[in-house]
Structure formats: C-alpha cells, structure tokens
Design a protein around this motif. Sequence first.
Motif, PDB file in Angstrom:
ATOM      1  N   THR A   1      67.100  67.062  75.448  1.00  0.00           N
ATOM      2  CA  THR A   1      68.361  67.538  75.706  1.00  0.00           C
ATOM      3  C   THR A   1      68.446  68.585  76.733  1.00  0.00           C
ATOM      4  O   THR A   1      69.417  68.921  77.520  1.00  0.00           O
ATOM      5  CB  THR A   1      69.090  67.909  74.232  1.00  0.00           C
ATOM      6  N   VAL A   2      67.281  69.605  76.532  1.00  0.00           N
ATOM      7  CA  VAL A   2      67.519  70.833  77.330  1.00  0.00           C
ATOM      8  C   VAL A   2      67.156  70.342  78.805  1.00  0.00           C
ATOM      9  O   VAL A   2      67.861  70.748  79.680  1.00  0.00           O
ATOM     10  CB  VAL A   2      66.528  71.814  76.752  1.00  0.00           C
TER      11      VAL A   2
ATOM     12  N   VAL B   1      73.410  71.313  74.317  1.00  0.00           N
ATOM     13  CA  VAL B   1      71.866  71.748  75.019  1.00  0.00           C
ATOM     14  C   VAL B   1      71.732  73.416  74.316  1.00  0.00           C
ATOM     15  O   VAL B   1      70.526  73.686  74.072  1.00  0.00           O
ATOM     16  CB  VAL B   1      72.307  71.971  76.589  1.00  0.00           C
TER      17      VAL B   1
ATOM     18  N   LEU C   1      63.923  68.803  73.518  1.00  0.00           N
ATOM     19  CA  LEU C   1      63.309  68.857  74.800  1.00  0.00           C
ATOM     20  C   LEU C   1      63.984  68.247  75.669  1.00  0.00           C
ATOM     21  O   LEU C   1      64.555  68.489  76.885  1.00  0.00           O
ATOM     22  CB  LEU C   1      61.861  68.676  74.827  1.00  0.00           C
TER      23      LEU C   1
ATOM     24  N   LEU D   1      64.104  74.901  70.079  1.00  0.00           N
ATOM     25  CA  LEU D   1      63.114  75.324  70.609  1.00  0.00           C
ATOM     26  C   LEU D   1      62.608  76.593  70.733  1.00  0.00           C
ATOM     27  O   LEU D   1      61.435  76.985  70.506  1.00  0.00           O
ATOM     28  CB  LEU D   1      62.918  74.851  72.465  1.00  0.00           C
TER      29      LEU D   1
ATOM     30  N   LYS E   1      75.176  75.026  81.905  1.00  0.00           N
ATOM     31  CA  LYS E   1      74.304  73.868  82.005  1.00  0.00           C
ATOM     32  C   LYS E   1      73.309  73.934  80.751  1.00  0.00           C
ATOM     33  O   LYS E   1      72.756  72.983  80.118  1.00  0.00           O
ATOM     34  CB  LYS E   1      73.396  73.642  83.137  1.00  0.00           C
ATOM     35  N   LEU E   2      73.196  75.216  80.296  1.00  0.00           N
ATOM     36  CA  LEU E   2      72.357  75.422  79.076  1.00  0.00           C
ATOM     37  C   LEU E   2      73.244  75.394  77.920  1.00  0.00           C
ATOM     38  O   LEU E   2      72.663  75.605  76.784  1.00  0.00           O
ATOM     39  CB  LEU E   2      71.687  76.863  79.130  1.00  0.00           C
TER      40      LEU E   2
ATOM     41  N   GLY F   1      70.334  68.888  80.261  1.00  0.00           N
ATOM     42  CA  GLY F   1      70.983  69.850  80.667  1.00  0.00           C
ATOM     43  C   GLY F   1      70.781  70.442  82.070  1.00  0.00           C
ATOM     44  O   GLY F   1      71.540  71.103  83.015  1.00  0.00           O
TER      45      GLY F   1
ATOM     46  N   ALA G   1      69.913  72.625  71.235  1.00  0.00           N
ATOM     47  CA  ALA G   1      68.632  72.328  71.501  1.00  0.00           C
ATOM     48  C   ALA G   1      67.693  73.431  71.960  1.00  0.00           C
ATOM     49  O   ALA G   1      66.594  73.660  71.412  1.00  0.00           O
ATOM     50  CB  ALA G   1      68.705  71.238  72.575  1.00  0.00           C
ATOM     51  N   LEU G   2      68.278  74.228  72.676  1.00  0.00           N
ATOM     52  CA  LEU G   2      67.625  75.361  73.341  1.00  0.00           C
ATOM     53  C   LEU G   2      67.258  76.468  71.900  1.00  0.00           C
ATOM     54  O   LEU G   2      66.109  76.828  71.926  1.00  0.00           O
ATOM     55  CB  LEU G   2      68.140  75.939  74.347  1.00  0.00           C
TER      56      LEU G   2
END
Lengths: 189, 77
Positions: free
Chosen positions: B58-59, A92, B56, A99, A84-85, B62, A95-96
């Motif tokens: 997108t995460v 994802v 934010l 961040l 999921k990550l 997920g 994106a992570l």
Amino acid sequence: MAEMLATDVVTEANSRLDGDDEVGAGESIRNVPPSEELLVQEGDAAGDYLERLLDLVDYDGDIDLDVEGGRAMVSIDGGADLAKLVGPRGTVLEALQELTRLAVQQQTGARSRLMLDIAQWRATRRDDLSELGRSIAQRVLDGGEPVRLQSMTPFERKIVHDAVAGVDGVRSESEGEEPQRCVVVSPTT
Amino acid sequence: MLADALEHLVRGIVDNPDDVRVQLVTTRRGRTLEVHVHPDDLGKVIGRGGRTATALRTVMGGIGGRGVRVDVVDTDR
C-alpha cells in the motif's frame, strides 16, 4: 452543506481512522500505561524511520513529535507530495502507521500504539466526524426517529458519540459486531 | 528511488537489516520490487495474515503509483 458533508463522511466511514483495535467509548482495553520515557523513545524511533523515508523519496515534510493521551503522536506536515502518503481515504497513512509501529517495536521491544498523522488528515477527519455527529443529532431531534450510521472504527465512533453527547434530547449507542459495529442515534424520550 | 525507499521500510522492521535487498525488476507485466530478506525475517515481513506485506504494498503504491508490484521472495528454498 451540512447534509452534503454528512453524506460524504458516512460514505467514507468504513475507512479505518486508526490502524487497529482502538479505544472507543467505554471500550478501553488498556494494560499498563506506557511510561512517558518509553513514549518519547517511541516518537524518536518513529521520527528517524519516517525522516529517512522522506529523504529517500525526496518529499518536503517537517516531523513533529508529541505525547498525548498516553501515546506517542507523530505528525508530518509539508509539501503537496505528502498527499501520496495519505492516499485514498487515508489508506496509505494507515499502512505507513502500521509499518512505523513495527519499526518502533523493533527498536524498543514493546508494542507501540503510536498515532501517525500526515498533512492533518486525521485532524480534519475528526472535525468532519464531529460535524456529522452534530448534524445527525439535529436530524434525530427534528424527525424523532433513530438514525443508524454506517459501520465505523471504535476511534471514529468515539468521536461521533462525543459530538452527540453535546446535544440535548438525543443519545447514541453502538450496535452490532466489529467490524460492522455502528453508531445509532435516538431521541431520549 | 522506489527500491531504496522500500529497502529502508523493510530494514526498519526486521532483525537482520543487513540481509535486506530490494531489486527492481521490469517485465512485460510491469515493474516489480523484489524483496529479499533473511529467512528468519520472512514472517516479520509478511506479517499475520499478510498484513505487513499488504502495508508495504500500500505504501509503495502511494509513492510509486499504480503498477508497482511488491514481491517478498522466499529465499528459504
């Protein structure tokens, strides 16, 4: 099999392997290289940020910190939840990573180029792109005509260039403007 | 759990982490995570061209699946 893989990778080649303007073949935009100490500090800050996230969402994952090629590398491996990550085509994960870089910058005060990998997604992608480069090189050798691949990130193109460079009788170049820049593989003769 | 995760993600990237609050609001349109930050941190949470807010979303997409909205609430009014 190689053909299937190649098609699959080409289709996905628009997904960004790495979040921002990256080092490509002969395209390195590097200012002062960060000190080893700063990179270790980056890894620690990233590890704290991500570990707390894993706790909060209750995903199993081990975080591994490393420094490689002048940047901090953070890898998370563990349970099935980690998919999921990563998300579809690594969206994802990108994106992570973004961040996490911001969180690290908040701690260190310096812009971070740290690389995040989850469930070996990038490592696998790297292997797929190398395979793509080799199979396209072979196709060009056999057919004698240049082949233009779909647009890729600098990071992705570098992997393909490196793979093509390992095959005699073909060469590769990048053409076009970002973000539509793509690798063209041609016979050398 | 989703709100806590988002709160953590936002706290890590702002200058005033103690001012970060995330509320899960359920409406007919679905679940929305409302992000409140210090007015000075709005720019950081939104990012250039909305890049950080998108990350934010997108995460959280997920982690929480589709149908979870993330709204950065402009408190500077």
